[in-house]
Design a protein around this motif. Sequence first.
Motif, PDB file in Angstrom:
ATOM      1  N   GLN A  42      37.401 -21.465  -2.818  1.00  0.00           N
ATOM      2  CA  GLN A  42      37.377 -20.503  -3.924  1.00  0.00           C
ATOM      3  C   GLN A  42      38.378 -19.410  -3.591  1.00  0.00           C
ATOM      4  O   GLN A  42      38.322 -18.834  -2.512  1.00  0.00           O
ATOM      5  CB  GLN A  42      35.976 -19.914  -4.081  1.00  0.00           C
ATOM      6  CG  GLN A  42      34.957 -20.974  -4.460  1.00  0.00           C
ATOM      7  CD  GLN A  42      33.557 -20.425  -4.634  1.00  0.00           C
ATOM      8  OE1 GLN A  42      33.341 -19.226  -4.627  1.00  0.00           O
ATOM      9  NE2 GLN A  42      32.603 -21.318  -4.780  1.00  0.00           N
ATOM     10  N   THR A  43      39.265 -19.150  -4.508  1.00  0.00           N
ATOM     11  CA  THR A  43      40.252 -18.078  -4.296  1.00  0.00           C
ATOM     12  C   THR A  43      40.108 -17.075  -5.447  1.00  0.00           C
ATOM     13  O   THR A  43      39.499 -17.389  -6.469  1.00  0.00           O
ATOM     14  CB  THR A  43      41.698 -18.637  -4.258  1.00  0.00           C
ATOM     15  OG1 THR A  43      41.987 -19.225  -5.523  1.00  0.00           O
ATOM     16  CG2 THR A  43      41.871 -19.676  -3.159  1.00  0.00           C
ATOM     17  N   PRO A  44      40.686 -15.874  -5.279  1.00  0.00           N
ATOM     18  CA  PRO A  44      40.496 -14.854  -6.330  1.00  0.00           C
ATOM     19  C   PRO A  44      41.105 -15.254  -7.669  1.00  0.00           C
ATOM     20  O   PRO A  44      42.034 -16.062  -7.719  1.00  0.00           O
ATOM     21  CB  PRO A  44      41.236 -13.636  -5.769  1.00  0.00           C
ATOM     22  CG  PRO A  44      41.414 -13.898  -4.329  1.00  0.00           C
ATOM     23  CD  PRO A  44      41.440 -15.371  -4.137  1.00  0.00           C
ATOM     24  N   THR A  85      47.293 -23.714  -7.746  1.00  0.00           N
ATOM     25  CA  THR A  85      47.956 -24.175  -6.524  1.00  0.00           C
ATOM     26  C   THR A  85      48.482 -23.013  -5.669  1.00  0.00           C
ATOM     27  O   THR A  85      48.280 -22.998  -4.438  1.00  0.00           O
ATOM     28  CB  THR A  85      49.109 -25.133  -6.886  1.00  0.00           C
ATOM     29  OG1 THR A  85      48.600 -26.105  -7.789  1.00  0.00           O
ATOM     30  CG2 THR A  85      49.678 -25.816  -5.656  1.00  0.00           C
ATOM     31  N   ALA A  86      49.164 -22.054  -6.306  1.00  0.00           N
ATOM     32  CA  ALA A  86      49.778 -20.961  -5.533  1.00  0.00           C
ATOM     33  C   ALA A  86      48.720 -20.202  -4.731  1.00  0.00           C
ATOM     34  O   ALA A  86      48.930 -19.888  -3.545  1.00  0.00           O
ATOM     35  CB  ALA A  86      50.534 -20.015  -6.479  1.00  0.00           C
ATOM     36  N   SER A  91      46.096 -18.906   0.427  1.00  0.00           N
ATOM     37  CA  SER A  91      44.893 -18.866   1.255  1.00  0.00           C
ATOM     38  C   SER A  91      45.036 -19.765   2.493  1.00  0.00           C
ATOM     39  O   SER A  91      44.645 -19.390   3.600  1.00  0.00           O
ATOM     40  CB  SER A  91      43.700 -19.313   0.402  1.00  0.00           C
ATOM     41  OG  SER A  91      42.547 -19.391   1.172  1.00  0.00           O
ATOM     42  N   TYR A  92      45.603 -20.937   2.283  1.00  0.00           N
ATOM     43  CA  TYR A  92      45.844 -21.883   3.393  1.00  0.00           C
ATOM     44  C   TYR A  92      46.684 -21.212   4.477  1.00  0.00           C
ATOM     45  O   TYR A  92      46.393 -21.325   5.667  1.00  0.00           O
ATOM     46  CB  TYR A  92      46.556 -23.116   2.810  1.00  0.00           C
ATOM     47  CG  TYR A  92      47.194 -24.037   3.812  1.00  0.00           C
ATOM     48  CD1 TYR A  92      46.478 -25.080   4.395  1.00  0.00           C
ATOM     49  CD2 TYR A  92      48.540 -23.880   4.171  1.00  0.00           C
ATOM     50  CE1 TYR A  92      47.066 -25.934   5.307  1.00  0.00           C
ATOM     51  CE2 TYR A  92      49.143 -24.724   5.081  1.00  0.00           C
ATOM     52  CZ  TYR A  92      48.398 -25.748   5.645  1.00  0.00           C
ATOM     53  OH  TYR A  92      48.994 -26.586   6.555  1.00  0.00           O
ATOM     54  N   LEU A  93      47.709 -20.468   4.033  1.00  0.00           N
ATOM     55  CA  LEU A  93      48.586 -19.800   5.013  1.00  0.00           C
ATOM     56  C   LEU A  93      47.881 -18.596   5.637  1.00  0.00           C
ATOM     57  O   LEU A  93      47.930 -18.394   6.852  1.00  0.00           O
ATOM     58  CB  LEU A  93      49.887 -19.349   4.329  1.00  0.00           C
ATOM     59  CG  LEU A  93      50.817 -20.507   3.923  1.00  0.00           C
ATOM     60  CD1 LEU A  93      51.981 -19.998   3.080  1.00  0.00           C
ATOM     61  CD2 LEU A  93      51.331 -21.243   5.156  1.00  0.00           C
ATOM     62  N   GLU A  94      47.209 -17.819   4.804  1.00  0.00           N
ATOM     63  CA  GLU A  94      46.563 -16.596   5.301  1.00  0.00           C
ATOM     64  C   GLU A  94      45.502 -16.922   6.355  1.00  0.00           C
ATOM     65  O   GLU A  94      45.327 -16.192   7.319  1.00  0.00           O
ATOM     66  CB  GLU A  94      45.926 -15.860   4.108  1.00  0.00           C
ATOM     67  CG  GLU A  94      45.476 -14.467   4.457  1.00  0.00           C
ATOM     68  CD  GLU A  94      45.151 -13.656   3.194  1.00  0.00           C
ATOM     69  OE1 GLU A  94      45.691 -13.961   2.103  1.00  0.00           O
ATOM     70  OE2 GLU A  94      44.347 -12.713   3.322  1.00  0.00           O
ATOM     71  N   TYR A 108      39.002 -27.083  -6.250  1.00  0.00           N
ATOM     72  CA  TYR A 108      38.522 -25.822  -6.828  1.00  0.00           C
ATOM     73  C   TYR A 108      38.142 -26.042  -8.277  1.00  0.00           C
ATOM     74  O   TYR A 108      38.621 -26.965  -8.939  1.00  0.00           O
ATOM     75  CB  TYR A 108      39.588 -24.720  -6.719  1.00  0.00           C
ATOM     76  CG  TYR A 108      40.965 -25.169  -7.160  1.00  0.00           C
ATOM     77  CD1 TYR A 108      41.843 -25.757  -6.252  1.00  0.00           C
ATOM     78  CD2 TYR A 108      41.384 -25.030  -8.477  1.00  0.00           C
ATOM     79  CE1 TYR A 108      43.091 -26.194  -6.649  1.00  0.00           C
ATOM     80  CE2 TYR A 108      42.642 -25.459  -8.878  1.00  0.00           C
ATOM     81  CZ  TYR A 108      43.487 -26.047  -7.959  1.00  0.00           C
ATOM     82  OH  TYR A 108      44.730 -26.499  -8.345  1.00  0.00           O
ATOM     83  N   VAL A 109      37.290 -25.171  -8.743  1.00  0.00           N
ATOM     84  CA  VAL A 109      36.876 -25.181 -10.153  1.00  0.00           C
ATOM     85  C   VAL A 109      36.904 -23.733 -10.604  1.00  0.00           C
ATOM     86  O   VAL A 109      36.281 -22.887  -9.954  1.00  0.00           O
ATOM     87  CB  VAL A 109      35.429 -25.703 -10.322  1.00  0.00           C
ATOM     88  CG1 VAL A 109      35.028 -25.723 -11.788  1.00  0.00           C
ATOM     89  CG2 VAL A 109      35.261 -27.087  -9.710  1.00  0.00           C
ATOM     90  N   GLY A 110      37.597 -23.427 -11.677  1.00  0.00           N
ATOM     91  CA  GLY A 110      37.566 -22.030 -12.123  1.00  0.00           C
ATOM     92  C   GLY A 110      38.520 -21.747 -13.249  1.00  0.00           C
ATOM     93  O   GLY A 110      39.329 -22.596 -13.644  1.00  0.00           O
ATOM     94  N   PRO A 111      38.426 -20.521 -13.791  1.00  0.00           N
ATOM     95  CA  PRO A 111      39.240 -20.167 -14.951  1.00  0.00           C
ATOM     96  C   PRO A 111      40.693 -19.863 -14.586  1.00  0.00           C
ATOM     97  O   PRO A 111      40.971 -19.335 -13.506  1.00  0.00           O
ATOM     98  CB  PRO A 111      38.556 -18.904 -15.483  1.00  0.00           C
ATOM     99  CG  PRO A 111      37.877 -18.313 -14.303  1.00  0.00           C
ATOM    100  CD  PRO A 111      37.513 -19.448 -13.385  1.00  0.00           C
ATOM    101  N   MET A 112      41.584 -20.233 -15.492  1.00  0.00           N
ATOM    102  CA  MET A 112      43.020 -19.929 -15.386  1.00  0.00           C
ATOM    103  C   MET A 112      43.412 -19.231 -16.688  1.00  0.00           C
ATOM    104  O   MET A 112      42.774 -19.468 -17.726  1.00  0.00           O
ATOM    105  CB  MET A 112      43.850 -21.217 -15.248  1.00  0.00           C
ATOM    106  CG  MET A 112      43.384 -22.157 -14.163  1.00  0.00           C
ATOM    107  SD  MET A 112      43.657 -21.504 -12.512  1.00  0.00           S
ATOM    108  CE  MET A 112      42.545 -22.521 -11.543  1.00  0.00           C
TER     109      MET A 112
END
Length: 419
Positions: A42-44, A85-86, A91-94, A108-112
């Motif tokens: 999950q990302t922001p 994706t971005a 997150s992968y890098l951080e 992931y599942v979420g709004p765009m």
Amino acid sequence: MSQKYNAPRGTQDVLPPDSAIYQYIVDTARRVFGLYGYKEIQTPIFEHTELFVRGVGEATDVVTKEMYTFLDKKGRSLSLRPEGTAGVIRSYLEHNLGAQNPINKLYYVGPMFRYERPQAGRLRQHTQIGAECIGSSQPTLDVEVIAMFQNFVGSLGLKDVTLLLNSLGDNNCRPKYREALQNYFKDNLPNLCHDCNERFQKNPLRILDCKNESCQAIVQKSPVMLDYLCDDCKAHFDTIQKSLTELNIKFTLAPLLVRGLDYYTRTLFEFQVSTLGAQNAIGGGGRYDNLIEELGGAPTPALGFGSGIERLALTLKAQNITPQQSTKSPVTLVAQGKNCIQRIILLSEELRQKGIPVELDHRFGSFKSQLKFADKLGSSHVLILGENELAKNVILLKTMSNGEQREIPLDQIITTLFS
Ligand code: HAM
């Protein structure tokens, strides 16, 4: 003064019973993706604008026209994510995920959010299910990712899904193709739209994606990347096609397919259905072997896809596919009078703790109206408690299918309902 509020243009509410379709889609994705070893990330919902400019591409419509960008109270430019994706790669890098696992499989599942012209299947807020596989350039993974999507839509029960396939080459062969495109388009510049004239300089591949009819007429005769692939890219693409054929996954080569995001390299694919009209892509993705380096990481190959839940739901409806509802019909508790109501409130929690779905008509009207409520809900059983029953420590169990009614001791309800 009364004010009427509507959901903003291009957004929608998902109400019951449609929300069950959404749940079915997400549950199916989680189950199928799990079979392939994907774990949830999950990302922001918002990120620094620069991430999308660099990641998605400054010449893309998504970045130039469609982002919801705002300054926060400290004057930082942030954007609602137009795609997933971005953020996943950031997150992968951080979190240095590459050091923990050589290959990371994330979904992931979420709004765009994209400021597009709303129409059927095209929203300003849509929900994506996406998957990213980071860490390998092996064509077996391209095949696995495509097979996973195919498995997903097959498990949903969707029919007549077409897979379009292309390769966009890599840093080695794409510059030659870019040159060939510029040579081809330079004589046609006066006939191309204003946007395409700008794309001509920044990224001529974007012209292939222009929706303008006069540009499309020119695009149809333009050179195609498949004729420019270097030996490595060609071998990679050939292996994928061979494996897909062996797996009996049908595909159509689409040499002019570029898709709306700049990060793609090599394999590109899109899954389409005919029932959605112009917005016919239910999912799409591809390789993006340069993106991680572009965002500041070590060169790391990766690929993935995104799929719009709203479009999947529309397709399910158009194909008359209704998810199997595994939910049990509820038991409704009926009571009148303070003491009886108090007793069934306790009982309702006891039953739910045992996994029995319970409903109550909290308006506690007449017995008749409470029974009507139970009937409307499709309750299998109704438990009725009146002062007489309470005095005897029993409750009436009514089986709705045949109207039969019998008295059972209050402390035997659970064993009776389970027997
Ligand atoms: P995309 O093709 O832009 O790719 O979006 C993925 C899917 O999201 C589309 O195929 C479509 O089903 C749905 N979608 C996109 N825009 C809208 C919209 N305005 N309204 C409704 N549905 C929409 C990506 O976003 C990439 N991040 C996919 C990817 C992941 N590539 C590699 N990894």
